[in-house]
Design a protein around this motif. Structure first.
Motif, PDB file in Angstrom:
ATOM      1  N   GLY A   1       0.815  -1.204   0.000  1.00 22.13           N
ATOM      2  CA  GLY A   1       0.000   0.000   0.000  1.00 22.13           C
ATOM      3  C   GLY A   1       0.851   1.256   0.000  1.00 22.13           C
ATOM      4  O   GLY A   1       0.537   2.233  -0.691  1.00 22.13           O
ATOM      5  N   ALA A   2       1.939   1.249   0.784  1.00 21.28           N
ATOM      6  CA  ALA A   2       2.845   2.399   0.793  1.00 21.28           C
ATOM      7  C   ALA A   2       3.537   2.543  -0.558  1.00 21.28           C
ATOM      8  O   ALA A   2       3.706   3.660  -1.066  1.00 21.28           O
ATOM      9  N   VAL A   3       3.934   1.417  -1.156  1.00 19.91           N
ATOM     10  CA  VAL A   3       4.548   1.464  -2.482  1.00 19.91           C
ATOM     11  C   VAL A   3       3.595   2.117  -3.483  1.00 19.91           C
ATOM     12  O   VAL A   3       3.954   3.056  -4.200  1.00 19.91           O
ATOM     13  N   ALA A   4       2.362   1.609  -3.532  1.00 19.56           N
ATOM     14  CA  ALA A   4       1.394   2.106  -4.504  1.00 19.56           C
ATOM     15  C   ALA A   4       1.081   3.587  -4.276  1.00 19.56           C
ATOM     16  O   ALA A   4       0.957   4.357  -5.235  1.00 19.56           O
ATOM     17  N   THR A   5       0.970   3.991  -3.021  1.00 18.14           N
ATOM     18  CA  THR A   5       0.661   5.379  -2.712  1.00 18.14           C
ATOM     19  C   THR A   5       1.716   6.323  -3.267  1.00 18.14           C
ATOM     20  O   THR A   5       1.406   7.320  -3.943  1.00 18.14           O
ATOM     21  N   TYR A   6       2.982   6.031  -2.995  1.00 22.80           N
ATOM     22  CA  TYR A   6       4.026   6.959  -3.397  1.00 22.80           C
ATOM     23  C   TYR A   6       4.386   6.847  -4.868  1.00 22.80           C
ATOM     24  O   TYR A   6       4.901   7.809  -5.453  1.00 22.80           O
ATOM     25  N   LEU A   7       4.086   5.719  -5.502  1.00 21.32           N
ATOM     26  CA  LEU A   7       4.233   5.664  -6.953  1.00 21.32           C
ATOM     27  C   LEU A   7       3.152   6.500  -7.627  1.00 21.32           C
ATOM     28  O   LEU A   7       3.418   7.220  -8.593  1.00 21.32           O
ATOM     29  N   ALA A   8       1.930   6.402  -7.122  1.00 22.20           N
ATOM     30  CA  ALA A   8       0.855   7.227  -7.679  1.00 22.20           C
ATOM     31  C   ALA A   8       1.141   8.706  -7.456  1.00 22.20           C
ATOM     32  O   ALA A   8       0.956   9.534  -8.356  1.00 22.20           O
ATOM     33  N   ALA A   9       1.601   9.057  -6.252  1.00 22.90           N
ATOM     34  CA  ALA A   9       1.905  10.458  -5.952  1.00 22.90           C
ATOM     35  C   ALA A   9       3.023  10.985  -6.842  1.00 22.90           C
ATOM     36  O   ALA A   9       3.022  12.165  -7.213  1.00 22.90           O
ATOM     37  N   ALA A  10       3.972  10.118  -7.211  1.00 22.08           N
ATOM     38  CA  ALA A  10       5.086  10.529  -8.066  1.00 22.08           C
ATOM     39  C   ALA A  10       4.680  10.659  -9.526  1.00 22.08           C
ATOM     40  O   ALA A  10       5.423  11.229 -10.322  1.00 22.08           O
ATOM     41  N   GLY A  11       3.513  10.099  -9.891  1.00 17.49           N
ATOM     42  CA  GLY A  11       3.030  10.245 -11.253  1.00 17.49           C
ATOM     43  C   GLY A  11       3.222   9.042 -12.143  1.00 17.49           C
ATOM     44  O   GLY A  11       3.188   9.177 -13.372  1.00 17.49           O
ATOM     45  N   VAL A  12       3.400   7.840 -11.565  1.00 17.37           N
ATOM     46  CA  VAL A  12       3.441   6.632 -12.398  1.00 17.37           C
ATOM     47  C   VAL A  12       2.093   6.509 -13.108  1.00 17.37           C
ATOM     48  O   VAL A  12       1.025   6.574 -12.474  1.00 17.37           O
TER      49      VAL A  12
ATOM     50  N   THR B   1      -2.907   1.636   4.900  1.00 19.45           N
ATOM     51  CA  THR B   1      -3.435   2.998   4.877  1.00 19.45           C
ATOM     52  C   THR B   1      -4.348   3.288   3.683  1.00 19.45           C
ATOM     53  O   THR B   1      -4.996   4.337   3.662  1.00 19.45           O
ATOM     54  N   LEU B   2      -4.401   2.393   2.708  1.00 16.55           N
ATOM     55  CA  LEU B   2      -5.331   2.570   1.595  1.00 16.55           C
ATOM     56  C   LEU B   2      -6.721   2.024   1.917  1.00 16.55           C
ATOM     57  O   LEU B   2      -7.651   2.194   1.126  1.00 16.55           O
ATOM     58  N   MET B   3      -6.852   1.353   3.061  1.00 20.38           N
ATOM     59  CA  MET B   3      -8.117   0.716   3.416  1.00 20.38           C
ATOM     60  C   MET B   3      -9.012   1.651   4.216  1.00 20.38           C
ATOM     61  O   MET B   3      -8.555   2.628   4.803  1.00 20.38           O
ATOM     62  N   ARG B   4     -10.318   1.305   4.260  1.00 17.82           N
ATOM     63  CA  ARG B   4     -11.297   2.108   4.993  1.00 17.82           C
ATOM     64  C   ARG B   4     -12.121   1.199   5.884  1.00 17.82           C
ATOM     65  O   ARG B   4     -12.519   0.095   5.463  1.00 17.82           O
ATOM     66  N   PRO B   5     -12.412   1.625   7.107  1.00 19.28           N
ATOM     67  CA  PRO B   5     -13.179   0.779   8.027  1.00 19.28           C
ATOM     68  C   PRO B   5     -14.538   0.354   7.479  1.00 19.28           C
ATOM     69  O   PRO B   5     -15.008  -0.741   7.776  1.00 19.28           O
ATOM     70  N   ASP B   6     -15.167   1.210   6.672  1.00 16.42           N
ATOM     71  CA  ASP B   6     -16.489   0.862   6.156  1.00 16.42           C
ATOM     72  C   ASP B   6     -16.439  -0.164   5.037  1.00 16.42           C
ATOM     73  O   ASP B   6     -17.489  -0.610   4.557  1.00 16.42           O
ATOM     74  N   ARG B   7     -15.219  -0.578   4.631  1.00 13.04           N
ATOM     75  CA  ARG B   7     -15.069  -1.584   3.574  1.00 13.04           C
ATOM     76  C   ARG B   7     -14.649  -2.939   4.111  1.00 13.04           C
ATOM     77  O   ARG B   7     -14.313  -3.834   3.332  1.00 13.04           O
ATOM     78  N   VAL B   8     -14.639  -3.133   5.435  1.00 12.83           N
ATOM     79  CA  VAL B   8     -14.295  -4.431   6.018  1.00 12.83           C
ATOM     80  C   VAL B   8     -15.253  -5.497   5.472  1.00 12.83           C
ATOM     81  O   VAL B   8     -16.467  -5.289   5.410  1.00 12.83           O
ATOM     82  N   GLY B   9     -14.672  -6.614   5.060  1.00 17.37           N
ATOM     83  CA  GLY B   9     -15.444  -7.689   4.459  1.00 17.37           C
ATOM     84  C   GLY B   9     -15.483  -7.642   2.951  1.00 17.37           C
ATOM     85  O   GLY B   9     -15.896  -8.617   2.304  1.00 17.37           O
ATOM     86  N   GLU B  10     -15.055  -6.531   2.359  1.00 19.40           N
ATOM     87  CA  GLU B  10     -15.026  -6.401   0.910  1.00 19.40           C
ATOM     88  C   GLU B  10     -13.618  -6.667   0.370  1.00 19.40           C
ATOM     89  O   GLU B  10     -12.664  -6.803   1.126  1.00 19.40           O
ATOM     90  N   SER B  11     -13.492  -6.710  -0.938  1.00 14.21           N
ATOM     91  CA  SER B  11     -12.202  -6.981  -1.573  1.00 14.21           C
ATOM     92  C   SER B  11     -11.173  -5.934  -1.169  1.00 14.21           C
ATOM     93  O   SER B  11     -11.397  -4.726  -1.301  1.00 14.21           O
TER      94      SER B  11
END
Length: 303
Positions: free
Chosen positions: A38-49, A69-79
């Motif tokens: 999740g940290a990898v994906a976040t900072y690659l997206a922020a860098a403009g990949v 950190t990409l997850m949300r409590p209201d999405r527990v149980g989902e993909s």
């Protein structure tokens, strides 16, 4: 992409607009979108990949939230991968994000790897790590391995021709329990950011990737060490044994096209030519780094 987002990084000496344009045109596959991925994906997206391909099986659980950190409590149980992709799309709308709710033994994976400029291995078990190591070697795709356990973490960049993951950890760890180790979010985030930096360097041709070295660190006492690694002549993935495989072609690869989906992709049935006959990698004892130092192998956070 709106280049105003990147004004501060465009001023980096040796990076500039050419480096940014390479990032914007790149495709990076992130295998595992837990605390590390999740940290990898976040900072690659922020860098403009330009395009991120996220691969991760399973549903989000409450204990995941201490580090993912990409997850949300209201999405527990989902993909989980769908949740991660949705968060990234909200924050970085110019980045194309694909979500694949699959493990790394899915027959679709070779095609996704073939379409990537770099692959990040942020999985939590040796069989999947060895699987993606082999695919990247076969397809000539650079691989960044990132792992953590407790307060420790490890990072290895494998460019074509470099010693591979199996050269360093020949048989894995027979004592490893994929879902039984401690995870602190700050540790996962730290090694994830380091892995993102390696990808940025590879893609943009800015700086020097840390290839041929295994970085290990323990955030308990901020002890950082780097070990040179060497080719294992007995390596079953990149050594002479590998060059004489029992099966001439372990899988058939057809590049998977960019899919027009808003959430989790499920198009493998419509992609012909993706057959996978390679077996599952086993797990055994640890192999030392090329310098002769013995190191322990960590992993990404549990599923």
């Amino acid at each position: 992409m709106d280049m105003r987002r990147f004004e501060r990084q465009l001023t980096l000496s040796g990076f500039g607009l050419p480096g940014q344009e390479r990032l914007c045109e790149a495709t990076v596959l992130v295998a595992g979108v837990g605390g590390v991925g999740g940290a990898v994906a976040t900072y690659l997206a922020a860098a403009g990949v330009g395009r991120l391909v996220l691969v991760h099986p399973g549903a989000l659980e409450t204990p995941d939230l201490n580090r993912q950190t990409l997850m949300r409590p209201d999405r527990v149980g989902e993909s989980r991968v769908a949740c991660a992709a949705g968060t990234l799309r909200e924050h970085y709308p110019d980045v194309t994000v694909e979500a694949w709710d699959r493990d790394l033994f899915d027959p679709l994976l070779p095609g996704l790897v073939a379409g990537a400029d770099v692959v990040v291995d942020a999985r939590h078990n040796f069989p999947e790590r060895f699987r993606i190591n082999r695919m990247c070697l076969d397809l000539g795709v650079p691989l960044v391995f990132a792992a953590m356990s407790n307060t420790e973490a490890q990072l290895l960049t494998v460019l074509p021709g470099d010693p591979c993951l199996r050269c360093v950890f020949a048989d894995g760890d027979p004592e490893w329990e994929p879902l039984g180790f401690s995870v602190l979010g700050a540790v996962a985030g730290t090694v994830g950011c380091l892995a993102a930096m390696e990808v940025i360097k590879i893609v943009s041709r800015f700086g020097e990737p840390s290839s041929g070295k295994l970085l290990t660190f323990d955030l308990w006492d901020m002890d950082f060490r780097s070990f040179p690694v060497a080719h294992d002549p007995q390596c079953v993935d990149c050594g002479p044994v590998r060059r004489q495989p029992s099966h001439p072609q372990p899988y058939t690869v057809r590049r998977v096209p960019l899919s027009d989906v808003s959430d989790v992709s499920d198009v493998s049935a419509g992609v012909p030519g993706l057959a996978d006959t390679a077996g599952t990698a086993g797990a055994g004892g640890l192999a030392g780094a090329g310098a002769g130092s013995c190191v322990r192998c960590g992993h990404d956070d549990p599923l």
